[in-house]
Design a protein around this motif. Structure first.
Motif, PDB file in Angstrom:
ATOM      1  N   GLY A  74       7.978  -5.289  17.318  1.00 25.75           N
ATOM      2  CA  GLY A  74       7.036  -5.184  16.219  1.00 25.75           C
ATOM      3  C   GLY A  74       6.148  -6.402  16.160  1.00 25.75           C
ATOM      4  N   TYR A  75       5.183  -6.366  15.238  1.00 23.88           N
ATOM      5  CA  TYR A  75       4.281  -7.503  15.102  1.00 23.88           C
ATOM      6  C   TYR A  75       3.798  -7.614  13.663  1.00 23.88           C
ATOM      7  CZ  TYR A  75       0.525  -3.984  15.511  1.00 23.88           C
ATOM      8  OH  TYR A  75      -0.294  -2.905  15.334  1.00 23.88           O
ATOM      9  N   THR A 121       6.338  -1.964  12.879  1.00 20.10           N
ATOM     10  CA  THR A 121       7.393  -1.823  13.871  1.00 20.10           C
ATOM     11  C   THR A 121       6.926  -0.829  14.934  1.00 20.10           C
ATOM     12  OG1 THR A 121       9.635  -1.001  14.260  1.00 20.10           O
ATOM     13  CG2 THR A 121       8.494  -0.139  12.332  1.00 20.10           C
ATOM     14  N   THR A 122       6.932  -1.281  16.187  1.00 24.35           N
ATOM     15  CA  THR A 122       6.477  -0.404  17.273  1.00 24.35           C
ATOM     16  C   THR A 122       7.634   0.333  17.924  1.00 24.35           C
ATOM     17  OG1 THR A 122       6.539  -2.322  18.762  1.00 24.35           O
ATOM     18  CG2 THR A 122       4.419  -1.763  17.753  1.00 24.35           C
ATOM     19  N   ALA A 145       5.727   3.516   9.879  1.00 24.15           N
ATOM     20  CA  ALA A 145       6.058   2.380  10.740  1.00 24.15           C
ATOM     21  C   ALA A 145       5.269   1.135  10.394  1.00 24.15           C
ATOM     22  CB  ALA A 145       5.792   2.756  12.201  1.00 24.15           C
ATOM     23  N   SER A 146       4.415   1.161   9.359  1.00 21.36           N
ATOM     24  CA  SER A 146       3.594   0.000   9.040  1.00 21.36           C
ATOM     25  C   SER A 146       3.475  -0.177   7.536  1.00 21.36           C
ATOM     26  CB  SER A 146       2.197   0.144   9.665  1.00 21.36           C
ATOM     27  OG  SER A 146       1.510   1.240   9.092  1.00 21.36           O
ATOM     28  N   GLN A 147       2.989  -1.381   7.171  1.00 21.44           N
ATOM     29  CA  GLN A 147       2.861  -1.721   5.757  1.00 21.44           C
ATOM     30  C   GLN A 147       1.798  -2.803   5.607  1.00 21.44           C
ATOM     31  OE1 GLN A 147       6.309  -2.791   2.772  1.00 21.44           O
ATOM     32  NE2 GLN A 147       5.757  -4.657   3.868  1.00 21.44           N
ATOM     33  N   ASN A 194       0.810  -1.220   0.000  1.00 19.82           N
ATOM     34  CA  ASN A 194       0.000   0.000   0.000  1.00 19.82           C
ATOM     35  C   ASN A 194       0.845   1.272   0.000  1.00 19.82           C
ATOM     36  OD1 ASN A 194       0.909  -0.444   2.666  1.00 19.82           O
ATOM     37  ND2 ASN A 194      -0.762   0.774   3.515  1.00 19.82           N
ATOM     38  N   LYS A 195       2.153   1.147   0.263  1.00 18.06           N
ATOM     39  CA  LYS A 195       3.013   2.327   0.353  1.00 18.06           C
ATOM     40  C   LYS A 195       4.337   2.053  -0.350  1.00 18.06           C
ATOM     41  CE  LYS A 195       1.001   3.645   4.807  1.00 18.06           C
ATOM     42  NZ  LYS A 195       1.251   3.882   6.251  1.00 18.06           N
TER      43      LYS A 195
END
Length: 535
Positions: free
Chosen positions: A476-477, A507-508, A522-524, A142-143
């Protein structure tokens, strides 16, 4: 004879008779010549199939034993037609009315060969096998371009952006008196999924890789007192123990050249030994220069120790040593330290072909430093082909991996890792680093049938590293929804498998490696399809 047996005999008889004709002729033919003659005989047999079937049915009523039928049919197949013309224009070699017993192609219970058995016979006669592995697919995000992150911590499913392959060529070159010699070559590498033109060596991003990871000679029957043991020489190593859902090797060996013996029946288990060479480029302390250093490793495995409830235990040891050539006074190069890796593995079979492994490991110096890697947490003596940093200390980790069937319709797999250590070297926090890490990946699925599963994989990790007063944390998760088309119900043991998935990766905290995705977020989210198989 029932219908199934009749069909099998009809299919196998022409090919079997062709081979017996060749052997009866007594000519010293090569494998290729025998296969060419076999093809000629098969073409001829197809032209006379109807006549053969009629004669076979008549002989079934008359023959007292199965052995008499092939001899009569052979004689019939070698007759010309009414005009004196032989099929394909080739007069076949003369075949005696009754073949000697030692030339008949048959099984141990004196029945005709099936087509699959005949196929295996030909492969065994040639002595060549081709096997391998591949993983490939398509994905989009999405990015920007999809990016894999910390697959060795949050899990690899839906978090791989590579197209790996292994091609293994195995040719037997000797087989006599209970002794075998095989030449084995394994070619492996990666074909990047990003570009349509994937020429090796033509990609700065290094997506397209190729190497010969195995080039060795393998033997059996040459170790006195151990006829089943395998003795090998060349570029090879004892089998690595992999944490499959995290895609790294808990017990790993690398080899630039080696010598080993596997499968020595000593005591209740099997002993395997290997002496390996793996030279490394040793960097100086400020990484401004390097020099080649010879290193050797001793790898010892004792496997298959029987325990209660069908459980087994393995014990692995690897010791790495640097063979220094000496350095001039005032040299800025650090000293490569010897390093130990010890692994204890307990394997417990579970119901319905499930199983679970419990592993405890201890390592020192650079092998221990590998426990801290966020993705490829391999216990390597060096970093790729390099050795750098002032290593020391020790590390420990406990691992669980396996799968079990909660019901005939529900299967669940796990990969759990807890590790800790101190006095280690990290490229992020330097020497005298303390760390602890916890990684958990759970994959569960609903089994529709032997060819379809729908499920979810969830992965989470947290790792803390501290050197002096500085502490850094990474966490992260990942959540992956999937449907798979597969052969067999096992998640970890059955392939081929085609996966359709959607993954959310976040990634947190990124205090160790400073990671972010392509757009700085930080997300995907990714959507993709992936195929994985071995053969």
């Amino acid at each position: 004879m029932n219908v199934n047996k009749k069909n099998i005999l009809l299919l196998s008889l022409p090919a079997a008779l062709a081979l017996t004709s060749l052997y009866a002729a007594g000519y010293p033919l090569t494998t290729e010549q025998r296969l060419n003659l076999l093809e000629t005989e098969l073409r001829k047999n197809q032209q006379e199939l109807e006549q053969t079937r009629r004669e076979l049915m008549a002989m079934k009523r008359q023959a007292a034993t199965p052995a008499t039928a092939p001899h009569s049919v052979t004689a019939a197949l070698n007759r010309p037609d009414a005009t004196g013309y032989y099929p394909d224009g080739v007069k076949p070699a003369a075949v005696p009315a009754t073949l000697p017993a030692d030339t008949r192609l048959k099984t141990a219970d004196n029945r005709p060969l099936t087509v699959s058995e005949l196929n295996k016979f030909i492969k065994d006669d040639i002595g060549f096998t081709y096997s391998g592995y591949l993983r490939t697919g398509w994905t989009t995000g999405n990015k920007g371009s999809p990016t894999a992150w910390a697959a060795g911590s949050v899990g690899r499913f839906g978090n791989e952006q590579s197209g790996w392959f292994d091609l293994i060529f195995n040719q037997r070159v000797f087989n006599q008196d209970g002794k075998k010699i095989n030449a084995i070559v394994r070619l492996d590498g990666n074909v990047g999924p990003s570009y349509s033109n994937a020429w090796f060596g033509d990609n700065i991003g290094n997506d397209n890789l190729l190497q010969f990871s195995d080039v060795y000679v393998n033997t059996s029957g040459f170790v006195p007192g151990f006829p089943e043991a395998q003795f090998w020489v060349g570029k090879h190593y004892l089998k690595n123990y992999e944490i499959q859902m995290l895609d790294w090797k808990a017990h790993k060996a690398d080899s630039a050249g080696g010598i080993g013996v596997e499968g020595l029946d000593i005591g209740p288990g099997k002993l395997s030994l290997a002496l390996l060479r793996q030279d490394l480029n040793l960097y100086n302390l400020d990484k401004s220069a390097w020099r080649k250093t010879n290193t050797n490793a001793l790898d010892i495995r004792y496997s298959g120790i029987p325990l209660i409830n069908d459980a087994t235990a393995d014990v692995y040891l690897r010791y790495n040593n640097a063979n220094h050539s000496g350095a001039p006074a005032g040299d800025s190069f650090g000293k490569m330290k010897d390093s130990l890796l010890a692994t204890l593995l307990y394997r417990q079979p579970l119901a319905h072909s499930g199983s679970n492994d419990f592993v405890f490991q201890m390592a020192t110096n650079s092998n221990a430093s590998g426990f801290m890697n966020l993705s490829d947490a391999n216990p390597d003596y060096g970093f790729g082909r390099y050795y750098y940093g002032d290593h020391g200390g020790q590390a420990f980790r406990m691992i669980s991996q396996g799968e079990q069937y909660l019901s005939p319709r529900i299967i669940i797999a796990n990969a759990l890792v807890y590790g800790w250590g101190s006095g280690l070297y990290s490229p992020y926090t330097g020497k005298d680093t303390r760390f602890d890490t916890l990684r958990a990946v759970i994959r569960s699925a609903w089994i529709w049938d032997s060819y379809n599963q729908t499920g979810i994989e969830q992965g989470w990790f947290r790792q803390k590293q501290q050197a002096s007063a500085e502490a850094r944390t990474e966490s992260g998760y990942k959540t992956t929804l999937f449907h798979t088309l597969k052969v067999g119900t096992s998640m970890l043991k059955s392939r081929p498998e085609i996966r359709f998935y959607t993954s959310y990766l976040r990634t947190t905290k990124n205090g160790i490696d400073g990671f972010s995705f392509e757009d700085g977020s930080a997300s995907q989210i990714t959507v993709g399809a992936q195929a994985e198989l071995w053969w």
